[in-house]
Write an enzyme that holds these catalytic residues in place. Structure first.
Site, short mmCIF file in Angstrom:
data_model
loop_
_atom_site.label_atom_id
_atom_site.label_comp_id
_atom_site.label_asym_id
_atom_site.label_seq_id
_atom_site.Cartn_x
_atom_site.Cartn_y
_atom_site.Cartn_z
N LYS A 8 38.97 45.54 36.62
CA LYS A 8 39.03 44.10 36.90
C LYS A 8 37.71 43.49 36.46
O LYS A 8 36.69 44.17 36.33
CB LYS A 8 39.27 43.82 38.39
CG LYS A 8 38.23 44.39 39.36
CD LYS A 8 36.99 43.54 39.51
CE LYS A 8 35.98 44.15 40.48
NZ LYS A 8 34.63 43.50 40.36
N ASP A 136 37.33 45.85 47.76
CA ASP A 136 38.17 45.36 46.67
C ASP A 136 39.33 46.29 46.33
O ASP A 136 40.12 46.00 45.43
CB ASP A 136 37.33 45.09 45.42
CG ASP A 136 36.60 46.32 44.90
OD1 ASP A 136 36.60 47.35 45.60
OD2 ASP A 136 36.01 46.24 43.81
#
EC number: 2.7.1.148
Length: 274
Positions: A8, A136
């Site tokens: 990401k 995350d």
């Protein structure tokens, strides 16, 4: 059974306040990128231990028990008493890059185990498990553009698509510790909130979509700032450090060819399309 955990990038990152517990509240957008590891599991019913981990590609330091894919397996094994497995992990996402590689591996491991052993866990349930492994990690369960706040653990989906844009990710041979990244951070609310900034055209992001860690990290590691500047010189419409570094990415218009540049020795480079 095999899966491909992806990286990401952070689109903007604002450190908004320091909390009483010593952590910091932040705002950012997580956006998935097609830079991938490969993760495979094979059941080993006759094995004399619960798991074996085989790693390939980029070297990962530390004990196997500390690897997040192992922690993900042990987390579900504690509740569901899973069959012993062999884990094969091929690393292509660099660690210490702000790209979420370890977190992605863990989340995809949870999804892989859920499918392989038919645990019938919902995405909501998988997110709860993932959140115990890292702030995350839970993002990678749904793996879609997401606005994150709190300590990076409170998520809401956002209607953002960068489909077609080309991306160039550069990671120099530099390690940025969390302590370094926070060393000169002064929490504040930016003039443009992350949510407001990403609604603007991408070619306006340069001045309004800011990663607060850059002000702290660039003076300590000038090469990271130099890479960002070079990406702009080569035509990026937007460039930023991802997370607390040390990788930097540039977004380029869908048309055209990404620049061919010698970034030096021991520098990781990924070219792709969103």
């Amino acid at each position: 059974m095999i899966t491909f955990p992806n990286a990401k990038i952070n689109l903007g990152l604002s450190i908004t306040e320091k909390r009483p517990d010593g952590y910091h509240n932040l705002e950012t957008v997580f956006y998935p990128v097609a830079l991938e590891d490969a993760l495979e599991i094979r059941t080993s019913p006759e094995a004399d231990k619960k798991f074996s981990l085989h790693q390939y590609g980029m070297e990962i330091s530390g004990n196997p028990e500390d690897n997040l894919v192992v922690k993900a397996y042990l987390l579900l094994d504690k509740e569901f008493h899973l069959c012993p497995i062999e884990i094969h992990l091929y690393k292509h996402i660099p660690s210490g890059a702000g790209l979420g590689g370890g977190s992605s591996d863990a989340a995809f491991m949870l999804k892989l185990l859920n499918e392989h052993f038919q645990l019938n866990l919902s995405e909501d349930q998988l997110e709860i498990y993932a959140a115990t492994l890292g702030a995350d990690c839970a993002f990678f369960i749904r793996n879609a553009p997401t606005f994150a706040e709190g300590v990076g653990n409170i998520f809401s989906p956002i209607p953002l698509s960068l489909k077609g844009y080309q991306i160039l990710i550069i990671k120099p041979d530099v390690f940025v510790s969390t302590r370094e990244a926070f060393a000169n951070i002064h929490p504040h609310h930016p003039e443009y909130s992350i949510k407001e900034a990403i609604k603007r055209p991408v070619n306006e992001w340069k001045e309004i979509l800011i990663n607060d860690f850059e002000d702290s990290v660039f003076p300590q590691h000038p090469v990271i700032g130099e890479i960002k500047a070079e990406l702009y010189r080569q035509g990026a419409v937007y460039a930023s450090m991802s997370g607390s570094g040390s990788s930097v990415y540039g977004l380029f218009e869908p048309e055209g060819t990404l620049p061919e540049t010698d970034w030096g020795t021991n520098v990781f480079c990924f070219k792709g399309r969103l």
